[in-house]
Scaffold this motif. Structure first.
Motif, mmCIF file in Angstrom:
data_model
loop_
_atom_site.group_PDB
_atom_site.id
_atom_site.type_symbol
_atom_site.label_atom_id
_atom_site.label_comp_id
_atom_site.label_asym_id
_atom_site.label_seq_id
_atom_site.Cartn_x
_atom_site.Cartn_y
_atom_site.Cartn_z
ATOM 1 N N ASN A 388 0.792 -1.155 -0.054
ATOM 2 C CA ASN A 388 0.190 -0.036 0.008
ATOM 3 C C ASN A 388 0.811 1.291 0.171
ATOM 4 O O ASN A 388 0.482 2.344 -0.678
ATOM 5 N N THR A 389 2.188 1.098 0.526
ATOM 6 C CA THR A 389 3.000 2.459 0.747
ATOM 7 C C THR A 389 3.511 2.479 -0.721
ATOM 8 O O THR A 389 3.576 3.616 -1.234
ATOM 9 N N LEU A 391 2.038 1.862 -3.456
ATOM 10 C CA LEU A 391 0.975 2.304 -4.455
ATOM 11 C C LEU A 391 0.762 3.604 -4.233
ATOM 12 O O LEU A 391 0.418 4.361 -5.224
ATOM 13 N N ARG A 392 0.670 4.143 -3.112
ATOM 14 C CA ARG A 392 0.607 5.510 -2.702
ATOM 15 C C ARG A 392 1.700 6.391 -3.017
ATOM 16 O O ARG A 392 1.622 7.799 -3.505
ATOM 17 N N GLY A 393 2.717 5.750 -3.141
ATOM 18 C CA GLY A 393 4.118 6.589 -3.577
ATOM 19 C C GLY A 393 4.258 6.717 -5.159
ATOM 20 O O GLY A 393 4.811 7.510 -5.519
#
Length: 393
Positions: A388-389, A391-393
């Motif tokens: 998830n980190t 994907l957000r980055g």
């Protein structure tokens, strides 16, 4: 007090009492009473013949209990038949006790508990601590098991497969409290291998040794789970690996393949690879094909799907997984992922390798909620957070 000595003598003493005519429940109680006396007296006055001492004391304990019973005539016969103290017989009753404790009328949990008590020589308290249940609960479980097998006669060969399943269950419990059940299972399986010549007994022993050899690498310093591909192989026990491989090769040479030998062959291929990248996944898939033929187990086919994903690519692995679970190889709808235990985690891993990070993150989170223990839940939660980190980055 040499606890290891007491535990090694327990099955032989119990077998002698049963062979003299004591029913299993009464004999086991008498042996436990004799062990208590040994703990109290041996440090100050050790006997010259420890097994003979235990047999004599246990038999007298049994007779004392029998005299309080209503069967007067049988009691008098037993008293008259009391043998004179002396060296204990060298007959090995261990195998008989294994078959008795793995009786098909017992539930798996009861069979495991009774095996640890009667063959392993563990106390009820130790077994309860290992299984994280109250001592009273474990005492009731063992008492019910003893009552179930009392009076059972062995007029035909026992079921080796049942005994091996019980030992396999003990090994898979791992360790907790003051009893390391994985090490205990290895000890008991070594003992079984010494009294029965059977390739699947050797296969199970090899499997245990090969898995146990990797134990030190399975967890990080903070106790978190380390997956196989990331383990420090320098922490693996090479002596155990060598022993396990040698035992396995001797068993396979007999050309009587069974599921434990096949599982051990998979473990040996993992242990033989210097690095995760050098693992012979093609041969592992072949061994899983053999296992599927022998067992038709969904868990085996799940592991095979992961191996296919390593050997032929993640899309091939997802296709194999879909054949097993009935879900499509593409991203499954929320809440409709595979229901087989750990299948969701396998799907997450294969989707990540295929580059579908969003689906993988969601499946890792789903798998964390299904995890059977805290270590796996924490690991899968971290995997979901990592993706998830990204994907957000």
């Amino acid at each position: 007090m040499d606890e290891a000595l007491l535990r090694s003598l327990t099955p032989g003493v119990l077998g002698i009492l049963v062979r003299r005519g004591a029913d299993f429940a009464a004999a086991e109680d008498a042996v436990q009473d004799a062990l208590v006396e040994a703990v109290r007296g041996w440090p100050d006055d050790p006997p010259r013949d420890p097994k003979g001492w235990l047999v004599t004391v246990a038999w007298r304990k049994f007779l004392d209990a029998t005299r309080a019973d209503t069967a007067r005539r049988r009691r008098e016969d037993l008293v008259e038949e009391e043998p004179q103290p002396g060296p204990a017989t060298a007959v090995d009753d261990t195998l008989r006790l294994y078959f008795l404790c793995a009786h098909p009328s017992l539930t798996p949990s009861s069979a495991v508990a009774l095996t640890l008590r009667a063959v392993g020589g563990l106390t009820t308290r130790q077994i309860a601590r290992a299984y994280l249940v109250p001592e009273a609960t474990m005492a009731q479980r063992i008492s019910r098991a003893k009552r179930t097998v009392s009076g059972v006669r062995f007029d035909r060969p026992g079921d080796v497969a049942t005994v091996l399943r019980v030992l396999y269950l003990v090994f898979n419990e791992g360790y907790s409290g003051d009893v390391d059940l994985a090490a205990e299972a290895i000890r008991l399986t070594r003992q079984l291998a010494a009294v029965i010549d059977h390739p699947e007994v050797a296969g199970l022993l090899a499997l245990m040794l090969l898995h146990h050899a990797r134990r030190a690498g399975r967890t990080a310093a903070d106790g978190s789970l380390v997956p196989l591909a990331e383990q420090d192989r320098g922490r693996w026990d090479t002596a155990l690996i060598a022993e396990g491989v040698e035992i396995l090769q001797a068993a396979l040479a007999r050309d009587r393949l069974g599921e434990y030998q096949a599982q051990a062959a998979v473990a040996a291929l993992h242990a033989d690879a210097p690095t995760a990248e050098e693992t012979d996944w093609v041969q592992i898939v072949e061994w899983y094909d053999e296992l599927a033929r022998l067992t038709d187990s969904p868990v085996v086919r799940l592991n095979r799907a992961v191996a296919v994903g390593e050997a032929d690519g993640p899309r091939a692995g997802l296709a194999a997984l879909a054949d097993l679970t009935g879900s499509p190889a593409g991203p499954p709808a929320r809440g409709q992922g595979p229901r087989l235990p750990r299948a969701t985690a396998a799907a997450a891993y294969l989707h990540e390798r295929a580059g579908d990070l969003a689906t993988a993150a969601r499946l890792y989170a789903d798998a964390a909620r299904e995890a059977p223990n805290l270590a796996e839940r924490d690991y899968l939660t971290r995997q979901a957070a990592r993706l998830n980190t990204r994907l957000r980055g």
